[in-house]
Design an enzyme around this catalytic site. Structure first.
Site, PDB file in Angstrom:
ATOM      1  CD  GLU A 430      -2.399   1.159   2.885  1.00  0.00           C
ATOM      2  OE1 GLU A 430      -2.237   0.152   3.612  1.00  0.00           O
ATOM      3  OE2 GLU A 430      -3.086   2.126   3.215  1.00  0.00           O
ATOM      4  CG  ASP A 503      -0.237   1.412   7.252  1.00  0.00           C
ATOM      5  OD1 ASP A 503       0.735   0.916   7.874  1.00  0.00           O
ATOM      6  OD2 ASP A 503      -0.165   2.435   6.548  1.00  0.00           O
ATOM      7  CG  ASP A 505      -4.769   2.341   8.613  1.00  0.00           C
ATOM      8  OD1 ASP A 505      -4.985   1.537   7.679  1.00  0.00           O
ATOM      9  OD2 ASP A 505      -4.091   3.371   8.480  1.00  0.00           O
ATOM     10  CG  ASP A 507      -7.667   4.633   4.642  1.00  0.00           C
ATOM     11  OD1 ASP A 507      -8.917   4.540   4.550  1.00  0.00           O
ATOM     12  OD2 ASP A 507      -7.041   5.706   4.617  1.00  0.00           O
TER      13      ASP A 507
END
Ligand code: TTJ
Length: 641
Positions: A430, A503, A505, A507
């Site tokens: 990412e 990540d 998180d 997103d």
């Protein structure tokens, strides 16, 4: 010979040798001694009760998971016969539970399940149980027999009481032998739920109760008077059907029954599941072939007659006609031949014509009687056909002209030097910044890096042609080397592991899910064969003395700290940065180094379930999507340390 076996007679000893063979090679009889094999014991016993129900002698089957992972299966049928079996000289009940393969011969008539590993018999369950008890209610008496220690009779069949009101039925209770099922003897409620629900869908009017009496008490009842119509309704519940009715067709010829229920939705993937005698024929077979042939023929004829498909246009292909089609095919056959690698392909050649005839006749009539639905369906197939032709053109762009062809990648993929796929990995990373660190921190021999910019197209809402017009997706396809759609070839996969590095998180998990959707839709075997992983960047770093320990979550952090406290070691904790903020060395150390990293394997063990989950996730409704992301984050398993 063991002391207690000495006074056994010859036929007893033959019996014991049979059960001993099962205990020596359980895998031969139930596939494996893992979780799947454990559940197989339940299916084996449930099949017997379901057979009694299908023979028309009971409507209710109950499956109880008792405390201590004891399984109890009850039916209210006629009760197993309590007499003596002439051949074995034993009671029929003892014969069924101790003689290998006795089940079929002594059981009732009707559609016996005998596909795949099913139908191996109750004696196999007995052999693999610490103990098993059978109770039969019949002739106003309660009969009982107990077996223990891998299937040996611990008592003889005896009347232990009288029963009230002409009650009849059979109850079997058993505890799986933990010395055989060393991996686990814990039953999974969801596994039992799914399969029992499926059996209920496939047999309209049959009531099945599932009761869990362990810690979290749970109970579900399955009863579908609409049978497979309700099954299709459930599968399409998370999708948008393009016509209201669920088309239902049935027919019978020479004792072979066929039922089909189907409905188109606005997605682009077919969801066609076929069964024979309640067994999922994953590999398809003659029933599925017959229905598919009829579908293609009838749709083409209708489209031509209605002048929607012009004389000079190409016919619609089978694939065109199945786009967005949810379908259940259920065949009941007195003598099914199961073939294929996993014995889940129906081989009986006579079924193809029957399936073809039954389905063609029914569908023709349906289209005639429902011209509005017919129009919607034909239009969908026509659009699929046009999209297929556009995709063919776009696909040309993803073909690698040779191994050294880097032009296609637009310079984005940083490939590894090694060419042997079995040792190669590709990281889908990412963001450019993490991508940059990953390129520097990788092992350039075996690790390839593909930095992903921006959002991945949601392929749940896009057809193949649109997906192929997406740069990011084209690069992924080219990198994998397998091709896509009809020309997909798993043996051409250029990396053994495909590792999604995002990540920890929201997103990150969104991107991960979009990638998984892409893989699931267009590269399903890659997921099924276990090539897809998620990298797990650690959340905390604990330094003590010269040691550095990375941990994945708070739970693990606290556990490690507790251990350090006990030793009275001082330590320093830091919360880790996102992937993009780590430098090459950190990224290698925490997430990429094969000796230190933790990967999560992404598996698909239930295609039906996964399909619904992905639709739910990617469909319009926001709430179920959020819930699914959370569940998915929790359920992924840690492996490959
Ligand atoms: C056979 O024909 C005479 C009447 O009984 C028929 C029979 O075997 N019925 C039957 C078997 N009902 N239920 C079973 C059964 C149920 C369980 C839960 C487990 C086993 C091994 C058999």
């Amino acid at each position: 010979m063991k002391e207690e076996e000495r006074h056994y007679n010859d036929s007893d000893i033959q019996v014991l040798e049979g059960l001993e063979a099962v205990r020596k090679r359980p895998g031969m009889y139930i596939g494996s001694t893992g979780e799947k094999g454990l559940h197989h014991l339940v299916w084996e016993i449930v099949d017997n009760a379901v057979d009694e129900a299908l023979a028309g002698f009971c409507d209710d089957v109950e499956v109880i998971i008792d405390k201590g992972n004891i399984i109890e299966v009850r039916d209210d049928g006629r009760g197993m016969p309590t007499g003596i079996n002439a051949k074995t000289g034993l009671s029929t009940i003892e014969t069924i539970f101790t003689v290998l393969h006795a089940g079929g011969k002594f059981g009732g008539e009707g559609y016996k399940v005998s596909g795949g590993l099913h139908g191996v018999g109750a004696s196999v369950v007995n052999a693999l149980s610490e103990w098993l008890e059978v109770t039969v209610y019949r002739d106003n008496k309660i009969y009982h027999q107990r077996f223990a220690d891998g299937g040996k009779p611990a008592t003889s069949l005896e009347v232990i009481g009288e029963c009230e009101d002409n009650r009849t039925g059979t109850t079997v209770r058993f505890k799986a032998d933990p010395t055989i099922f060393q991996e686990t003897t814990v039953y999974n409620y969801d596994t039992l739920y799914k399969r029992l629900q499926e059996i209920a869908f496939l047999n309209k009017g049959l009531g099945i109760k599932l009761i869990d009496l362990r810690e979290d008490e749970k109970k579900d009842t399955f009863l579908y008077n609409g049978g497979i119509i309700e099954y299709v309704a459930l599968l399409n519940k998370t999708k948008k059907p393009i016509h209201d009715d669920i088309v239902y067709l049935e027919g019978e010829e020479n004792g072979i029954q066929l039922e089909v229920a189907c409905q188109y939705n606005d997605s682009y993937t077919p969801a066609i599941y076929s069964f024979t005698n309640n067994i999922n024929t994953y590999e398809g077979g003659t029933h599925e072939d017959g229905v598919k042939m009829a579908l293609t023929r009838v749709i083409n004829n209708y489209a031509k007659n209605a002048k929607i498909l012009k004389e000079n246009e190409d016919s619609l292909t089978g694939e065109d006609c199945r786009e967005g089609l949810t379908m259940i095919i259920s065949c009941k056959h007195p003598d099914p031949q199961f073939e294929g690698q996993t014995k889940t392909k129906l081989g009986n050649s006579e079924v193809k014509k029957i399936a073809n005839d039954v389905f063609a006749k029914g569908l023709e009539r349906y289209l005639m009687e429902n011209p509005n639905d017919a129009r919607v369906i034909i239009d969908k197939c026509m659009t699929a056909s046009r999209a297929r032709m556009a995709a063919k053109k776009a696909r040309e762009l993803t073909r690698r002209k040779s191994d050294l062809d880097v032009v296609n990648f637009g310079g984005k993929l940083v490939d590894c030097k090694e060419k042997d796929p079995s040792v190669c990995e590709i990281f889908l990373v990412e963001g450019d910044s993490a991508g940059g660190s990953a390129i520097k921190g990788r092992d350039s021999m075996t690790q390839a890096i593909l930095p992903l910019r921006g959002k991945i197209l949601n392929v749940e809402k896009a057809r193949l042609d649109k997906a192929l017009s997406n740069e990011e997706i084209r690069t992924i396809i080219t990198a994998f080397g397998t091709g896509i759609g009809g020309e997909f070839d798993l043996s051409k996969l250029r990396y053994n592991k495909i590792i999604i590095m995002t990540d920890a998180d929201v997103d990150g998990s969104h991107i991960r899910v979009l990638l998984l959707t892409l893989f699931y839709r267009f590269f399903r075997p890659i997921v099924e064969e276990g090539h897809v992983y998620a990298a797990q960047p650690p959340l905390f770093c604990i330094k003590h003395g010269k040691n550095i320990k990375y941990v994945l979550d708070i739970k693990e952090r606290d556990k490690y700290i507790a251990m350090l406290n006990e030793k009275k070691t001082s330590y320093e904790i830091t919360r880790m940065k996102g992937l993009g903020e780590m430098d090459a060395e950190e990224l290698n150390e925490t997430t990429m180094d094969i000796n230190k990293r933790i990967l999560r394997k992404i598996t698909v063990d239930d295609i039906i379930e996964a399909d619904a989950a992905f639709s739910k996730l990617m469909g319009e409704e926001v709430e179920p999507r959020r819930k699914f992301i959370e569940e998915m984050a929790l359920s992924a398993k840690n492996i490959d340390i």
